[in-house]
Design a protein around this motif. Sequence first.
Motif, PDB file in Angstrom:
ATOM      1  N   LEU A  92       0.805  14.650  16.151  1.00 47.94           N
ATOM      2  CA  LEU A  92       2.074  14.882  15.701  1.00 47.94           C
ATOM      3  C   LEU A  92       2.872  13.558  15.937  1.00 47.94           C
ATOM      4  CD1 LEU A  92       4.528  16.916  15.645  1.00 47.94           C
ATOM      5  CD2 LEU A  92       4.364  17.817  17.957  1.00 47.94           C
TER       6      LEU A  92
ATOM      7  N   TRP B 129       6.954  12.770  15.201  1.00 49.83           N
ATOM      8  CA  TRP B 129       8.648  13.156  14.308  1.00 49.83           C
ATOM      9  C   TRP B 129       9.267  11.670  14.647  1.00 49.83           C
ATOM     10  CZ3 TRP B 129      13.206  12.888  16.931  1.00 49.83           C
ATOM     11  CH2 TRP B 129      14.395  13.512  16.508  1.00 49.83           C
TER      12      TRP B 129
ATOM     13  N   ARG C   5      13.223  10.295  13.226  1.00 49.63           N
ATOM     14  CA  ARG C   5      14.896  10.037  12.605  1.00 49.63           C
ATOM     15  C   ARG C   5      14.967   8.809  11.920  1.00 49.63           C
ATOM     16  NH1 ARG C   5      19.615  13.986  14.271  1.00 49.63           N
ATOM     17  NH2 ARG C   5      18.113  15.649  13.293  1.00 49.63           N
TER      18      ARG C   5
ATOM     19  N   ASP D  39      14.176  12.485   7.696  1.00 47.77           N
ATOM     20  CA  ASP D  39      13.696  13.201   9.149  1.00 47.77           C
ATOM     21  C   ASP D  39      11.734  14.030   8.799  1.00 47.77           C
ATOM     22  OD1 ASP D  39      16.194  13.238  10.392  1.00 47.77           O
ATOM     23  OD2 ASP D  39      16.408  14.890  10.309  1.00 47.77           O
ATOM     24  N   GLN D  40      11.371  13.036   9.768  1.00 42.85           N
ATOM     25  CA  GLN D  40       9.519  13.185   9.201  1.00 42.85           C
ATOM     26  C   GLN D  40       9.168  13.802  10.841  1.00 42.85           C
ATOM     27  OE1 GLN D  40       7.991  10.029   7.266  1.00 42.85           O
ATOM     28  NE2 GLN D  40       6.186  11.507   6.309  1.00 42.85           N
ATOM     29  N   THR D  41       8.410  15.101  10.170  1.00 42.80           N
ATOM     30  CA  THR D  41       7.694  15.920  10.795  1.00 42.80           C
ATOM     31  C   THR D  41       5.902  15.495  10.067  1.00 42.80           C
ATOM     32  OG1 THR D  41       8.809  17.261  12.038  1.00 42.80           O
ATOM     33  CG2 THR D  41       6.879  17.563  12.410  1.00 42.80           C
TER      34      THR D  41
ATOM     35  N   ALA E   8       2.208  16.583  11.083  1.00 38.73           N
ATOM     36  CA  ALA E   8       1.194  16.989  12.216  1.00 38.73           C
ATOM     37  C   ALA E   8      -0.178  17.148  11.416  1.00 38.73           C
ATOM     38  CB  ALA E   8       1.669  18.278  12.695  1.00 38.73           C
TER      39      ALA E   8
ATOM     40  N   GLN F  80       2.602  17.836   6.981  1.00 34.52           N
ATOM     41  CA  GLN F  80       4.164  16.682   6.055  1.00 34.52           C
ATOM     42  C   GLN F  80       5.663  18.346   6.094  1.00 34.52           C
ATOM     43  OE1 GLN F  80       4.328  13.199   5.228  1.00 34.52           O
ATOM     44  NE2 GLN F  80       1.673  13.321   4.166  1.00 34.52           N
ATOM     45  N   ASN F  81       6.477  17.916   7.387  1.00 29.80           N
ATOM     46  CA  ASN F  81       8.267  18.641   6.278  1.00 29.80           C
ATOM     47  C   ASN F  81       9.214  17.025   6.533  1.00 29.80           C
ATOM     48  OD1 ASN F  81      10.451  18.956   7.491  1.00 29.80           O
ATOM     49  ND2 ASN F  81       9.828  21.099   6.817  1.00 29.80           N
TER      50      ASN F  81
END
Length: 262
Positions: A82, A84, A86, A115-117, A119, A145-146
């Motif tokens: 994971l 995350w 910013r 902002d990136q996630t 996983a 990905q978000n």
Amino acid sequence: MRASDLAVAQPEPAPPIVPQLGWQFQATAYGWASALKGDAGVGRLPTASLDASFGDILKNLKGAFMGSFIARNDTFIFGVDLIWTRIGADGRFKVGGDGPFAALRSGTSVSFQQDQTIATAFAGYRIPIGPPNLSLYGTVGVRYQNINVELDLSHTTVLGTGLRRSTSDSTGWADPLIGFAATYHFNDKWYLNALGDFGATSSSNMTAQGLVSVGYNWTQSFSTALGYRVLYTDYENGNDRGGSFRYKSTLYGPFVSMSYNF
């Protein structure tokens, strides 16, 4: 007494280091000194070219979390990772054509915040090749990905009038993955980790990753590693009203990790 009777017995060669059988678990926290290169576009705004060093990103870093968990035995491996972040960075527009931005001078700048996630989850099966101190797994998995992108345009046109426009968009998607994970034990202290994966849902939507690191077991429970990681993303969506989300990037740089093994 014969001379042969005085010969000193030679010690037998040490056996190769063989990874411990049974389930082993590893929880890892790491820091990735990544740089960013690529481009992004939101809605009807032109595509912004992005080139941010780790120093640029660190200067604009507003938050981050990075960690992973792996379970393995002599046959199977399972893992999750994971990230995350910013971050903010500056870009430059690639303006062309006769569209509504044709009147802008070249060199238009844009304020970019992301902002990136990311996983990633995977499972693998050990491939029985190589020496006993090599653990090689073929893996399959998925990467979700978000990304939330904000673009703030500020420029003066050739007519001397000011122009400022802001827009944002958020989207998420998942890509199936195929890859490998490997660990090579030099001895009971030093080891080499490597992994790679690739996934795509179309010719314009794809992701790929490569990682290699050298680690040291300080104790049976605590280890550290130093390595290099590259993560590539190419994603685009759109709609019939002319809006779209376009994101292509390469994150790359060294990383350091601390792991608890049990």
